[in-house]
Design an enzyme around this catalytic site. Structure first.
Site, mmCIF file in Angstrom:
data_model
loop_
_atom_site.group_PDB
_atom_site.id
_atom_site.type_symbol
_atom_site.label_atom_id
_atom_site.label_comp_id
_atom_site.label_asym_id
_atom_site.label_seq_id
_atom_site.Cartn_x
_atom_site.Cartn_y
_atom_site.Cartn_z
ATOM 1 N N GLY A 18 158.841 99.052 10.666
ATOM 2 C CA GLY A 18 157.756 99.918 10.195
ATOM 3 C C GLY A 18 157.703 101.200 11.008
ATOM 4 N N ARG A 32 166.989 116.440 22.750
ATOM 5 C CA ARG A 32 166.888 117.492 23.777
ATOM 6 C C ARG A 32 167.509 117.043 25.104
ATOM 7 N NH1 ARG A 32 163.559 121.903 22.517
ATOM 8 N NH2 ARG A 32 163.286 122.345 24.730
ATOM 9 N N ARG A 79 164.067 98.039 6.807
ATOM 10 C CA ARG A 79 164.445 96.729 7.345
ATOM 11 C C ARG A 79 165.774 96.381 6.689
ATOM 12 N NH1 ARG A 79 158.540 96.436 6.845
ATOM 13 N NH2 ARG A 79 157.778 96.533 8.970
ATOM 14 N N GLY A 109 160.424 97.709 16.860
ATOM 15 C CA GLY A 109 159.766 96.553 17.468
ATOM 16 C C GLY A 109 160.765 95.458 17.824
ATOM 17 N N ASP A 110 160.247 94.250 17.992
ATOM 18 C CA ASP A 110 161.088 93.123 18.409
ATOM 19 C C ASP A 110 162.266 92.879 17.463
ATOM 20 O OD1 ASP A 110 159.996 92.302 20.783
ATOM 21 O OD2 ASP A 110 158.510 90.988 19.848
ATOM 22 N N THR A 132 155.920 100.687 17.573
ATOM 23 C CA THR A 132 155.241 100.004 16.463
ATOM 24 C C THR A 132 153.740 100.143 16.664
ATOM 25 O OG1 THR A 132 154.597 97.833 15.579
ATOM 26 C CG2 THR A 132 155.690 97.807 17.688
ATOM 27 N N ASP A 134 151.687 97.997 16.078
ATOM 28 C CA ASP A 134 151.100 96.671 16.348
ATOM 29 C C ASP A 134 150.935 96.381 17.842
ATOM 30 O OD1 ASP A 134 151.323 96.410 13.617
ATOM 31 O OD2 ASP A 134 153.119 95.160 13.691
ATOM 32 N N ASP A 136 152.860 94.808 19.663
ATOM 33 C CA ASP A 136 153.164 93.386 19.839
ATOM 34 C C ASP A 136 154.546 93.144 20.440
ATOM 35 O OD1 ASP A 136 154.617 94.258 17.687
ATOM 36 O OD2 ASP A 136 154.185 92.547 16.410
ATOM 37 N N ARG A 161 131.038 103.927 8.218
ATOM 38 C CA ARG A 161 129.739 103.585 8.802
ATOM 39 C C ARG A 161 128.610 104.407 8.173
ATOM 40 N NH1 ARG A 161 128.180 101.017 13.269
ATOM 41 N NH2 ARG A 161 130.224 100.916 14.190
ATOM 42 N N MET A 176 145.727 96.599 10.300
ATOM 43 C CA MET A 176 147.095 96.052 10.355
ATOM 44 C C MET A 176 147.355 95.337 11.686
ATOM 45 S SD MET A 176 149.806 98.562 8.567
ATOM 46 C CE MET A 176 150.148 98.408 6.818
ATOM 47 N N ARG A 178 150.200 92.811 11.711
ATOM 48 C CA ARG A 178 151.032 91.640 11.365
ATOM 49 C C ARG A 178 150.405 90.367 11.920
ATOM 50 N NH1 ARG A 178 156.093 91.961 9.283
ATOM 51 N NH2 ARG A 178 156.396 94.061 9.991
ATOM 52 N N GLU A 230 144.855 91.736 9.986
ATOM 53 C CA GLU A 230 145.503 91.262 8.740
ATOM 54 C C GLU A 230 146.062 89.851 8.899
ATOM 55 O OE1 GLU A 230 149.744 93.653 9.229
ATOM 56 O OE2 GLU A 230 149.105 92.994 7.258
HETATM 57 O O1 F6P Z 1 154.791 96.311 11.951
HETATM 58 C C1 F6P Z 1 154.046 97.371 11.458
HETATM 59 C C2 F6P Z 1 153.316 96.975 10.209
HETATM 60 O O2 F6P Z 1 152.577 98.084 9.742
HETATM 61 C C3 F6P Z 1 152.412 95.737 10.337
HETATM 62 O O3 F6P Z 1 151.178 96.033 10.943
HETATM 63 C C4 F6P Z 1 152.313 95.294 8.908
HETATM 64 O O4 F6P Z 1 152.070 93.904 8.829
HETATM 65 C C5 F6P Z 1 153.668 95.615 8.346
HETATM 66 O O5 F6P Z 1 154.246 96.605 9.196
HETATM 67 C C6 F6P Z 1 153.665 96.146 6.936
HETATM 68 O O6 F6P Z 1 154.964 96.309 6.528
HETATM 69 P P1 F6P Z 1 155.432 97.059 5.202
HETATM 70 O O7 F6P Z 1 155.523 98.522 5.519
HETATM 71 O O8 F6P Z 1 156.739 96.454 4.886
HETATM 72 O O9 F6P Z 1 154.371 96.811 4.156
#
Ligand code: F6P
Length: 328
Positions: A18, A32, A79, A109-110, A132, A134, A136, A161, A176, A178, A230
């Protein structure tokens, strides 16, 4: 700083998974720094697909002018299931050899790092930069894009609000993340949420949601904000339960991909710039298969395998603060 002497002549950079605000700032820094050290930099497009298909562009300083302010990634991202196969990895390794790349920098990310680790088995030298929204990635306290995403969500919820307050409503906002609750926890604290529901901590609806709404009403609170990560899921069922148990008629807002866009904050621009510069230096110094991370407030490089074996939970002190602040 003096130029580093090295056998490295040409490197590649890609973004994968992502997208996250600050990825462009990282690309700019890689380019650079490469120019500074007198080496060539190739941009690989569409993540690992670009390696498999040879979809690359040469990046010069002029190609990254003004990039520090721009969200998204000019290299595109994707991906790539084919990268999970031996055949895909072999094709990628062949491309790297054919293109004469002496090292590869990956931002993601990972999952992105696992891809880098796998292709490193074919003799490719890789350096990872955690990017990322997240936050994470276990090996690093911080990932590029997290701060911008927190601010984007916070500003959206501040707007929400106004209407919640006018209608004396309850809003459930899904952010978001994940399977991780870092974003929900930060945003929940930043927005003064009534409750935060996180995938890492199972919640009890009566105690953690209904009672807080009822208690708030008794103390004169007229609107209520529930932040749900989420990864918690079942957000419509949660709305139904709130309606049944409290008589309020909640509205559900899913912030979704808006959280991944926008111009990066100063924190993300600076972190991405420093990580990009350090990633190039790490390759030039001849270190193999590293990840650039923030650890104990310092930027350091870690072994990729060790980094991937790490685990990360929510910050306990942050959870404690959130607990206390949502009790009344
Ligand atoms: O990893 C980043 C993220 O935005 C997550 O928070 C979310 O679950 C996922 O990617 C959404 O992925 P996609 O862009 O494939 O809908």
């Amino acid at each position: 700083m003096a130029k580093t002497r090295s056998h490295v002549r040409r490197i590649g950079v890609l973004t994968s998974g992502g997208d996250a605000p600050g990825m462009n700032s990282a690309i700019r820094a890689v380019v650079r720094a490469s120019v500074h050290h007198g080496i060539e930099c190739l941009g690989i497009r569409r993540g690992y697909n670009g390696l498999i298909n040879g979809d690359v562009v040469e990046l010069k300083a002029k190609d990254v002018n003004g990039l520090i302010t721009r969200g998204g990634t000019i290299l595109y991202t994707a991906r790539c299931p084919e990268f999970n196969t031996e055949e895909g990895l072999q094709k990628a390794a062949n491309s790297i050899k054919y293109l004469g790349m002496d090292g590869l920098i990956v931002v993601g990310g990972d999952g992105t790092f696992r891809g880098a680790r796998d292709v490193s088995r074919y003799g490719v030298n890789v350096v990872g930069i955690p990017g990322t929204i997240d936050n994470d990635v276990a090996c690093s306290n911080y990932t590029i894009g997290f701060d911008t995403a927190c601010n984007t969500a916070m500003h959206a919820i501040d707007k929400l609000r106004d209407t919640m307050q006018s209608h004396e409503r309850c809003s459930i906002v899904e952010v978001m993340g994940r399977n991780a609750g870092h974003l929900a926890l930060y945003v929940g604290i930043a927005c003064g949420a009534t409750a935060m529901l996180l995938p890492e901590l199972p919640y009890n609806f009566d105690k953690d949601v209904a009672e807080k709404i009822r208690g708030g009403r008794i103390r004169g609170r007229t609107h209520h904000l529930i932040i749900a990560a989420e990864g918690v899921g079942h957000i419509d069922e949660l709305a139904t339960s709130i309606k049944e148990e409290t008589g309020m008629d909640p509205r559900v807002t899913i912030l979704g991909h808006i959280q991944r866009g926008g111009s990066p904050t100063a924190r993300d621009r600076v972190t991405a710039s420093r990580m990009g510069e350090m990633a190039v230096r790490t390759l030039l110094e001849g270190k193999r298969n590293r990840v650039i991370v923030i650890s104990n407030r310092e930027m350091v490089d870690l072994d990729m395998d060790e980094a991937l074996a790490m685990e990360k939970g929510l910050q306990i002190s942050m959870l404690n603060a959130a607990y206390i602040l949502t009790q009344i």
